[in-house]
Scaffold this motif. Structure first.
Motif, PDB file in Angstrom:
ATOM      1  N   THR B 180      43.808  20.035 -23.854  1.00 24.11           N
ATOM      2  CA  THR B 180      45.240  19.801 -23.820  1.00 24.11           C
ATOM      3  C   THR B 180      45.858  20.064 -25.189  1.00 24.11           C
ATOM      4  OG1 THR B 180      44.534  17.864 -22.573  1.00 24.11           O
ATOM      5  CG2 THR B 180      46.909  18.247 -22.707  1.00 24.11           C
ATOM      6  N   LEU B 181      45.196  19.522 -26.254  1.00 27.19           N
ATOM      7  CA  LEU B 181      45.717  19.722 -27.602  1.00 27.19           C
ATOM      8  C   LEU B 181      45.758  21.205 -27.929  1.00 27.19           C
ATOM      9  CD1 LEU B 181      43.976  16.811 -29.559  1.00 27.19           C
ATOM     10  CD2 LEU B 181      46.412  17.077 -29.086  1.00 27.19           C
ATOM     11  N   GLU B 182      44.663  21.924 -27.570  1.00 27.09           N
ATOM     12  CA  GLU B 182      44.650  23.354 -27.863  1.00 27.09           C
ATOM     13  C   GLU B 182      45.771  24.068 -27.121  1.00 27.09           C
ATOM     14  OE1 GLU B 182      40.801  25.033 -27.013  1.00 27.09           O
ATOM     15  OE2 GLU B 182      39.873  24.008 -28.723  1.00 27.09           O
ATOM     16  N   ASN B 183      45.897  23.701 -25.844  1.00 25.25           N
ATOM     17  CA  ASN B 183      46.971  24.310 -25.050  1.00 25.25           C
ATOM     18  C   ASN B 183      48.313  24.065 -25.701  1.00 25.25           C
ATOM     19  OD1 ASN B 183      45.319  25.350 -23.190  1.00 25.25           O
ATOM     20  ND2 ASN B 183      45.639  23.769 -21.625  1.00 25.25           N
ATOM     21  N   ASP B 184      48.497  22.785 -26.095  1.00 22.20           N
ATOM     22  CA  ASP B 184      49.767  22.439 -26.735  1.00 22.20           C
ATOM     23  C   ASP B 184      49.993  23.274 -27.980  1.00 22.20           C
ATOM     24  OD1 ASP B 184      49.835  18.843 -25.982  1.00 22.20           O
ATOM     25  OD2 ASP B 184      50.581  20.631 -24.900  1.00 22.20           O
ATOM     26  N   GLU B 185      48.914  23.404 -28.787  1.00 18.95           N
ATOM     27  CA  GLU B 185      49.024  24.192 -30.012  1.00 18.95           C
ATOM     28  C   GLU B 185      49.386  25.617 -29.685  1.00 18.95           C
ATOM     29  OE1 GLU B 185      45.738  22.554 -33.071  1.00 18.95           O
ATOM     30  OE2 GLU B 185      46.281  24.696 -33.258  1.00 18.95           O
ATOM     31  N   LYS B 186      48.730  26.163 -28.702  1.00 20.78           N
ATOM     32  CA  LYS B 186      48.983  27.543 -28.311  1.00 20.78           C
ATOM     33  C   LYS B 186      50.432  27.721 -27.877  1.00 20.78           C
ATOM     34  CE  LYS B 186      44.513  29.293 -26.899  1.00 20.78           C
ATOM     35  NZ  LYS B 186      43.613  29.077 -25.838  1.00 20.78           N
ATOM     36  N   LEU B 187      50.837  26.746 -27.043  1.00 22.64           N
ATOM     37  CA  LEU B 187      52.205  26.804 -26.549  1.00 22.64           C
ATOM     38  C   LEU B 187      53.191  26.798 -27.727  1.00 22.64           C
ATOM     39  CD1 LEU B 187      52.389  24.508 -23.385  1.00 22.64           C
ATOM     40  CD2 LEU B 187      53.077  26.892 -23.545  1.00 22.64           C
ATOM     41  N   SER B 188      52.905  25.865 -28.641  1.00 17.39           N
ATOM     42  CA  SER B 188      53.832  25.740 -29.770  1.00 17.39           C
ATOM     43  C   SER B 188      53.783  26.992 -30.613  1.00 17.39           C
ATOM     44  CB  SER B 188      53.527  24.487 -30.590  1.00 17.39           C
ATOM     45  OG  SER B 188      52.222  24.553 -31.095  1.00 17.39           O
ATOM     46  N   GLU B 189      52.617  27.621 -30.775  1.00 19.12           N
ATOM     47  CA  GLU B 189      52.499  28.870 -31.518  1.00 19.12           C
ATOM     48  C   GLU B 189      53.297  29.972 -30.837  1.00 19.12           C
ATOM     49  OE1 GLU B 189      48.461  30.134 -32.032  1.00 19.12           O
ATOM     50  OE2 GLU B 189      48.046  28.519 -33.466  1.00 19.12           O
ATOM     51  N   VAL B 190      53.098  30.043 -29.523  1.00 20.50           N
ATOM     52  CA  VAL B 190      53.825  31.071 -28.758  1.00 20.50           C
ATOM     53  C   VAL B 190      55.331  30.874 -28.927  1.00 20.50           C
ATOM     54  CG1 VAL B 190      54.395  31.779 -26.407  1.00 20.50           C
ATOM     55  CG2 VAL B 190      52.024  31.548 -27.098  1.00 20.50           C
ATOM     56  N   GLU B 191      55.772  29.652 -28.817  1.00 19.79           N
ATOM     57  CA  GLU B 191      57.207  29.348 -28.980  1.00 19.79           C
ATOM     58  C   GLU B 191      57.712  29.781 -30.331  1.00 19.79           C
ATOM     59  OE1 GLU B 191      57.628  25.390 -26.168  1.00 19.79           O
ATOM     60  OE2 GLU B 191      58.493  25.376 -28.204  1.00 19.79           O
ATOM     61  N   GLU B 192      56.911  29.430 -31.361  1.00 22.27           N
ATOM     62  CA  GLU B 192      57.317  29.802 -32.732  1.00 22.27           C
ATOM     63  C   GLU B 192      57.395  31.324 -32.845  1.00 22.27           C
ATOM     64  OE1 GLU B 192      54.863  28.182 -35.832  1.00 22.27           O
ATOM     65  OE2 GLU B 192      55.356  26.144 -35.186  1.00 22.27           O
ATOM     66  N   ALA B 193      56.418  31.994 -32.265  1.00 26.28           N
ATOM     67  CA  ALA B 193      56.409  33.455 -32.319  1.00 26.28           C
ATOM     68  C   ALA B 193      57.658  34.012 -31.623  1.00 26.28           C
ATOM     69  CB  ALA B 193      55.143  33.963 -31.666  1.00 26.28           C
ATOM     70  N   GLN B 194      57.916  33.464 -30.448  1.00 27.67           N
ATOM     71  CA  GLN B 194      59.129  33.916 -29.726  1.00 27.67           C
ATOM     72  C   GLN B 194      60.371  33.719 -30.569  1.00 27.67           C
ATOM     73  OE1 GLN B 194      59.416  32.002 -25.954  1.00 27.67           O
ATOM     74  NE2 GLN B 194      58.359  33.682 -24.906  1.00 27.67           N
ATOM     75  N   ASP B 195      60.469  32.489 -31.172  1.00 29.32           N
ATOM     76  CA  ASP B 195      61.640  32.190 -32.009  1.00 29.32           C
ATOM     77  C   ASP B 195      61.748  33.198 -33.125  1.00 29.32           C
ATOM     78  OD1 ASP B 195      61.504  28.560 -31.753  1.00 29.32           O
ATOM     79  OD2 ASP B 195      62.625  30.086 -30.602  1.00 29.32           O
ATOM     80  N   ALA B 196      60.641  33.496 -33.757  1.00 23.93           N
ATOM     81  CA  ALA B 196      60.635  34.418 -34.899  1.00 23.93           C
ATOM     82  C   ALA B 196      61.082  35.796 -34.436  1.00 23.93           C
ATOM     83  CB  ALA B 196      59.250  34.469 -35.508  1.00 23.93           C
TER      84      ALA B 196
END
Lengths: 339, 204
Positions: B180-196
């Motif tokens: 779950t934590l990894e998924n969350d991290e991935k999700l948050s990374e993906v979001e940050e990438a999208q934002d960027a």
């Protein structure tokens, strides 16, 4: 000419004396009427002695000599048994039958001579032991080919072969109740064979039991006797009394010399072997008496218990000499018959 | 024939009274004195001779009586001996029977002795083995111990299973959490990438 004939008879006398010096009597058998004793020696001769004449009150020196002596086999006569009319003698490979009534006349011939089927025709193993099985009227032979052969006495055919010993067989005994045959041999084992199924039912390896084994003498079983529940055997290992059902040695008889013949008699066990004496043992292991004989070693004992001649009820012992000792009462040697 | 019987008679007479002293001589003397007395003359001598003859006669009668008595005695003695002989024969026969009886008894006693000795021999062997009760007791005790130990083993195994399961649950929960934590991290990374990427896109 007279001197030549006298020197010839002198030579013959010397030859006879030498023969007697080197004679060994291997086997004995009492006649069915109980009055005669047959003895077989290493030259293949059988001598018939008249026990009733030798035991009578007017016995002279000649009564202690054989009534008749004849050449029975080419080799030594290792074993003899008597049926109610015949004397069966066995030596090197063959067994012959003689009629008791015929033997007392000179120049008798054997009734038949048979050889058990040996594995190869080159083998001529010696037959060390003969045993009569009255219930089935057969004779069992055993010896150098490590097998027990059964021969039907009526037809003369060899009916069974019992294999199991790994070395030659010295002695046989009949256990009447079962009926089973016990055989003891050079391989150190006493094997019990059931005659009806022709299979080995029990094996007692005497030398494996510490109490009685004497490795310095070897493991050979030289003599066997059985009393249905009990068995006594000796030879290389010490003379021991065994309880057959549990296969346990119950009494060891303290006799150093290997014993060559043993038998049960009333409440005693009689044994003889290396050494001059006939030993009498109680079942508890005590030596009741030791009666010296006239031969330096004894090979066979014979108890004349024929009901037809109670006055000839004697024990006779023979071995490494030309004499057969006669014990009228187990306590002392009365006299000796001689070839 | 006559000569033989004469010889016999002479032999018998010689045997009985060979030396001439005794009854035979007395009878001869009597006969001679009787003849002399018949031929004698005087009264006195005749009377004394007569007395002498009477005494000789009575002596002869006496000795005859003695012999008859001895003969009687011998006959009776013979009868007595016959009787004793028969008695001894009977007792010999009786003794023979007793001997036969005793021989049978000896055989019986020997059989008994043999049985006793066989019993003793077996008993000795049996004694070497330990007592049955004790062995049974030992067997029972050992059985109980075995049971006890197997119970312990079972309970330990159960505990082990439980712990294993608990650890398993713990580990799987940890893994899930990790996932779950990894998924969350991935999700948050993906979001940050999208934002960027959204920020850089509108500028040109």
């Amino acid at each position: 000419p007279s001197r030549a004939s006298s020197s010839l008879s002198l030579q013959a006398e010397v030859f006879q004396a030498l023969q007697r010096l080197h004679m060994t009597i291997f086997s004995q058998s009492v006649s069915p009427c109980g009055k005669f004793l047959a003895a077989g020696n290493n030259y293949g001769q059988i001598a018939i002695f008249s026990l009733s004449a030798a035991l009578s009150s007017e016995a002279k020196e000649e009564s202690k000599k054989p009534v008749v002596t004849f050449q029975a086999h080419d080799g030594p006569v290792y074993s003899m048994v008597s049926t109610d009319r015949h004397l069966l003698s066995a030596g090197d490979g063959e067994v012959k039958a003689w009629l008791w009534v015929e033997m007392l006349k000179k120049g008798c011939k054997e009734l038949w001579c048979r050889q058990p089927p040996y594995r190869t025709s080159l083998e001529v193993p010696e037959i060390n032991a003969l045993l009569l099985v009255p219930k089935e009227n057969s004779l069992i032979l055993a010896g150098g080919d490590c097998q027990l052969h059964t021969m039907d006495l009526e037809t003369g055919t060899f009916t069974r072969v019992l294999r199991g010993h790994t070395d030659y067989i010295h002695c046989l005994a009949l256990r009447e109740r079962s009926p089973e045959v016990l055989s003891g041999g050079e391989d150190g084992a006493v094997r019990l064979w059931d005659l009806r199924t022709a299979k080995e039912v029990q094996t007692i390896e005497v030398y494996k039991h510490e109490e009685c084994s004497r490795p310095h003498n070897g493991r050979w079983i030289g003599c066997l006797a059985t009393d249905s529940d009990w068995m006594v055997c000796g030879g290389g290992p010490a003379l021991t009394l065994w309880h057959l059902r549990s296969s346990t040695p119950t009494t060891i008889f303290p006799m150093r010399a290997p014993q060559k013949h043993v038998t049960f008699y009333q409440d005693l066990i009689l044994s003889a072997g290396q050494g001059r004496c006939v030993n009498q043992w109680q079942l508890s292991g005590e030596l009741k008496a030791q009666v010296p004989g006239s031969s330096p070693g004894l090979l066979s004992l014979s108890l004349n218990q024929q009901p037809a001649a109670p006055e000839c009820k004697v024990l006779t012992a023979a071995g490494n000499s030309c004499r057969v000792d006669v014990f009228t009462n187990l306590g002392y040697r009365a006299f000796s018959l001689s070839f | 024939m006559g000569a033989v019987t004469d010889d016999e008679v002479i032999r018998k007479r010689l045997l009985i009274d060979g030396d001439g002293a005794g009854d035979d001589r007395r009878i001869n003397l009597l006969v001679k004195s009787f003849i002399k007395w018949c031929n004698s003359g005087s009264q006195e001598e005749g009377y004394s001779q007569y007395q002498r003859m009477l005494s000789t006669l009575s002596q002869c009668e006496f000795s005859m009586g003695k012999t008859l008595l001895v003969y009687d005695m011998n006959l009776r003695e013979m009868e007595n001996y016959e009787k004793i002989y028969k008695e001894i024969e009977c007792s010999i026969a009786g003794a023979h029977e007793k001997i036969a009886e005793c021989k049978k008894q000896i055989l019986q006693a020997k059989r008994i002795r043999k049985n006793r000795q066989e019993y003793d021999a077996l008993a000795k062997v049996i004694q070497h083995h330990p007592d049955r009760h004790e062995t049974l007791k030992e067997l029972e005790a050992l059985g109980k111990e075995l049971e006890h130990l197997s119970h312990i083993k079972e309970s330990v195994e159960d505990k082990l299973e439980l712990r294993r399961k608990q650890f398993h649950v713990l580990l799987s929960t940890i893994h899930e959490l990790q996932q779950t934590l990894e998924n969350d991290e991935k999700l948050s990374e993906v979001e940050e990438a999208q934002d960027a990427s959204m920020e850089t896109d509108p500028k040109p």
